[in-house]
Design a protein around this motif. Structure first.
Motif, PDB file in Angstrom:
ATOM      1  N   ASN A 124     -17.816  21.653   0.585  1.00  0.00           N
ATOM      2  CA  ASN A 124     -18.754  20.911  -0.255  1.00  0.00           C
ATOM      3  C   ASN A 124     -20.181  21.119   0.226  1.00  0.00           C
ATOM      4  N   TYR A 156     -24.350  19.744  -0.832  1.00  0.00           N
ATOM      5  CA  TYR A 156     -24.929  18.510  -1.378  1.00  0.00           C
ATOM      6  C   TYR A 156     -26.400  18.709  -1.724  1.00  0.00           C
ATOM      7  N   ALA A 167     -24.281  21.898   5.207  1.00  0.00           N
ATOM      8  CA  ALA A 167     -23.475  20.844   4.599  1.00  0.00           C
ATOM      9  C   ALA A 167     -22.263  20.511   5.462  1.00  0.00           C
ATOM     10  N   LEU A 192     -22.499  10.979   2.231  1.00  0.00           N
ATOM     11  CA  LEU A 192     -22.955  12.054   1.355  1.00  0.00           C
ATOM     12  C   LEU A 192     -22.285  11.971  -0.013  1.00  0.00           C
ATOM     13  N   SER A 196     -21.764  16.818   7.130  1.00  0.00           N
ATOM     14  CA  SER A 196     -20.601  16.044   6.692  1.00  0.00           C
ATOM     15  C   SER A 196     -19.515  15.965   7.753  1.00  0.00           C
ATOM     16  N   HIS A 207     -25.238  10.772  -2.588  1.00  0.00           N
ATOM     17  CA  HIS A 207     -25.924  12.015  -2.953  1.00  0.00           C
ATOM     18  C   HIS A 207     -25.044  12.808  -3.917  1.00  0.00           C
ATOM     19  N   TYR A 208     -25.651  13.758  -4.604  1.00  0.00           N
ATOM     20  CA  TYR A 208     -24.876  14.590  -5.520  1.00  0.00           C
ATOM     21  C   TYR A 208     -24.193  15.734  -4.773  1.00  0.00           C
ATOM     22  N   VAL A 209     -22.942  16.003  -5.141  1.00  0.00           N
ATOM     23  CA  VAL A 209     -22.311  17.250  -4.716  1.00  0.00           C
ATOM     24  C   VAL A 209     -22.994  18.381  -5.476  1.00  0.00           C
ATOM     25  N   LYS A 210     -23.329  19.425  -4.774  1.00  0.00           N
ATOM     26  CA  LYS A 210     -24.094  20.533  -5.353  1.00  0.00           C
ATOM     27  C   LYS A 210     -23.159  21.572  -5.977  1.00  0.00           C
TER      28      LYS A 210
END
Length: 593
Positions: free
Chosen positions: A110, A112, A58, A71, A62, A75-78
């Motif tokens: 972060n 993702y 990640a 991102l 990023s 996309h979703y932050v995980k």
């Protein structure tokens, strides 16, 4: 040969590894890059698997590739990784019936959940904006002649009905399971991991917290939120676990990725041979999914019977390299594929910028050693103790150990740009190698402990929630994320501190296993007993453990742990013994002199 047909780097394969390598080269060099792929559609119509990222990959996507805004927008932050186990005596047809181990707080780095098709499409888009980048799709009949005299490599292929010929200083294979260079050079090698996978995507969000009979208010006000918090757990990579297998749920915008990964030597593959059988099995094995999956529209599905593989060599001073699944791949548990891509691409980018032949040879030797070491360090995780997925206690020990190593010896050096500093690598390898034998022993210990528990213990009937970072050595390892901009000398100090931290953690794992076998938490703090554990000779032997503990049970000295060793106490005191079995048939205490 026309000048415009000469490139600094030819990359074969426009998947995640190839697109990311092109992006890294274009950002950091003035090299002319040609990327080719045999496919005609980008992104492809079929959904691509491999969505979850962890801290190293990640950070690479990023920060290193400068795609953070994309991102965050697309996309979703995980929300970390979460693991679930059924509770004996419960129907397990609702979310709250499952025990969990997790990390409650978001990471400083972060991570993702990637929609691979969308992410790869964005990398291609930004690469095409660079005048040094050229992309050819629908490439067929590829032929590459690697030069043996240090000169440029030559290549040819067909695209748009025409033959294209040219030369390249470097050739990098990122062709995935096609393994273009590895097959041509005779570099393919089987791994020791024998796992398979079956995965699919459904329309909409599978929100596992809503797989329950509770009302919306009941979901919000569950008392266990005191431990779990309020962040949406569906943002995590959720793993529903059993012996030698796990089933994932990963959210993407407008759809959910689901998949089963299993050890072929344990799991009956024929049970999930078709999509219909897989969904039926999931709903039977984890009944909460029967509330949802049978009613979802499936968008796409596929399977891999045996996916892990090794490679003899992945980078050469003859100016060729292999990255991504074209070289080595282990297992999707913990999502290491993106990490390997990040590391390999970083080594390759540095090598491409090295003009001096002697310096390049030294770097390639060192980078190949690093690539092999990192891959081989992953292998015991998947080839030795995969069965421990079947027990919350054993797996919590296993994962917290592996994560502490990952944070301090993978992520920390990477975010400090240290893996391409040869002075650092010498220090790193000397310390990392000390973890190898300890790791193998810990993995075997945890696996044997699980097998013993399966026969000799009844699991607790209450739901248990465990935050991995309650184990202090893991929390200390995570704090290295805040140590940035360090010199090589400063980084060596951190490595030494973390090596000591990991050795203490390994001793704690061994002591906890002993205490659990004995059913006596006092073993955790009995100084002569804990000191007698030899990290280089750990083995699971309940009879020997009892004998060793009996010899020093009355000792008054307390072992000076630097953290609370009772963090997993509920497992030691909360599990009843089965009727006496024949332990002589088992690998029977830990360690010993």
């Amino acid at each position: 040969m026309q000048a415009e047909n000469h490139y600094d780097v030819l990359i074969i394969g426009a998947g995640l590894a190839g697109l990311a390598l092109a992006r890294q080269l274009l950002l950091n060099t003035d090299k002319r890059v040609l990327l080719i792929d045999r496919r005609a559609e980008f992104p492809p119509l079929k959904q691509k698997v491999g969505e979850a990222t962890v801290q190293l990959s990640a950070y690479y996507y990023s920060k290193v590739l400068d795609l953070e805004e994309h991102l965050l927008r697309e996309h979703y932050v995980k929300y970390n990784l979460r693991f679930y186990w059924k509770t004996p005596g419960r129907a397990n047809d609702c979310y709250e019936h499952y025990s969990q181990s997790y990390i409650r707080y978001l990471s400083n780095i972060n991570t993702y959940q990637l929609d691979r098709n969308k992410f790869e499409g964005e990398m291609l888009r930004v690469n095409l904006k660079n005048p040094n980048f050229e992309f050819r799709m629908s490439a067929t009949d590829l032929d590459v002649m690697l030069a043996e005299d240090g000169g440029p490599h030559s290549f040819s292929f067909k695209a748009a009905g025409r033959e294209v010929r040219g030369s390249a200083r470097w050739v990098v294979d990122t062709s995935g399971r096609g393994k273009f260079l590895a097959r041509r050079l005779g570099m393919t090698r089987e791994g020791t991991i024998r796992h398979g996978a079956h995965f699919f995507w459904v329309e909409g969000l599978v929100n596992i917290e809503k797989l329950t009979g509770l009302t919306p208010q009941g979901i919000r006000l569950r008392r266990d939120r005191a431990a779990l918090g309020h962040l949406p757990v569906w943002l995590a990579t959720n793993h529903f676990c059993g012996e030698g297998f796990w089933f994932w749920t990963i959210p993407l915008h407008g759809k959910t990725s689901l998949g089963l990964v299993y050890d072929n030597q344990i799991f009956p593959r024929e049970r999930v041979a078709t999509l219909e059988k897989l969904i039926q099995w999931v709903c039977e094995e984890f009944p909460l999914f029967a509330r949802d999956l049978p009613y979802r529209r499936v968008l796409h599905h596929t399977a891999l019977k045996d996916f892990a593989h090794d490679c003899v060599q992945t980078i050469s001073p003859a100016r060729w390299a292999i990255a991504g699944e074209a070289g080595r791949f282990t297992d999707p548990l913990y999502s290491p594929g993106g990490d390997l891509i990040s590391l390999y691409n970083t080594f390759i980018t540095d090598a491409v910028q090295t003009d001096d032949d002697e310096e390049l040879a030294d770097k390639c030797r060192l980078y190949e050693q690093m690539m092999k070491s990192v891959y081989e360090a992953y292998v015991p995780t998947y080839a030795v103790s995969y069965d421990a997925l079947g027990d919350q206690e054993a797996f919590t020990l296993k994962y917290s150990w592996e994560l502490a190593i990952y944070f301090s010896y993978y992520v920390f050096p990477f975010i400090n740009d240290l893996f391409t500093d040869r002075r650092f690598l010498a220090a790193f390898i000397s310390r990392f190698s000390q973890l190898g034998p300890i790791n193998k022993n810990v993995q075997a210990l945890v696996s044997d402990f699980f097998q013993w528990k399966k026969r000799m213990r009844r699991p607790p009937t209450e739901v248990i929630h465990i935050d991995f970072t309650g184990i202090e050595p893991l929390r200390r390892a995570e704090k290295t994320f805040y140590q940035v901009g360090l010199s090589v000398e400063e980084a060596r100090v951190v490595l030494d501190e973390q090596l000591a931290n990991l050795k203490e953690m390994a001793r704690f794992i061994a002591a906890h296993v002993c205490a659990s076998v004995l059913g006596d938490v006092r073993a955790l703090t009995n100084r002569p007993f804990v000191q007698g554990l030899d990290l280089l000779r750990l083995r699971f032997d309940p009879a020997e453990t009892r004998e060793r503990y009996a010899a020093c049970e009355g000792a008054a000295e307390v072992y000076p742990w630097s953290f609370d060793p009772h963090v997993l106490r509920r497992f030691v005191v909360g599990q009843a013994a089965e009727p006496a079995g024949n332990e002589a048939e088992l690998l029977a205490g830990v360690g010993g002199d």
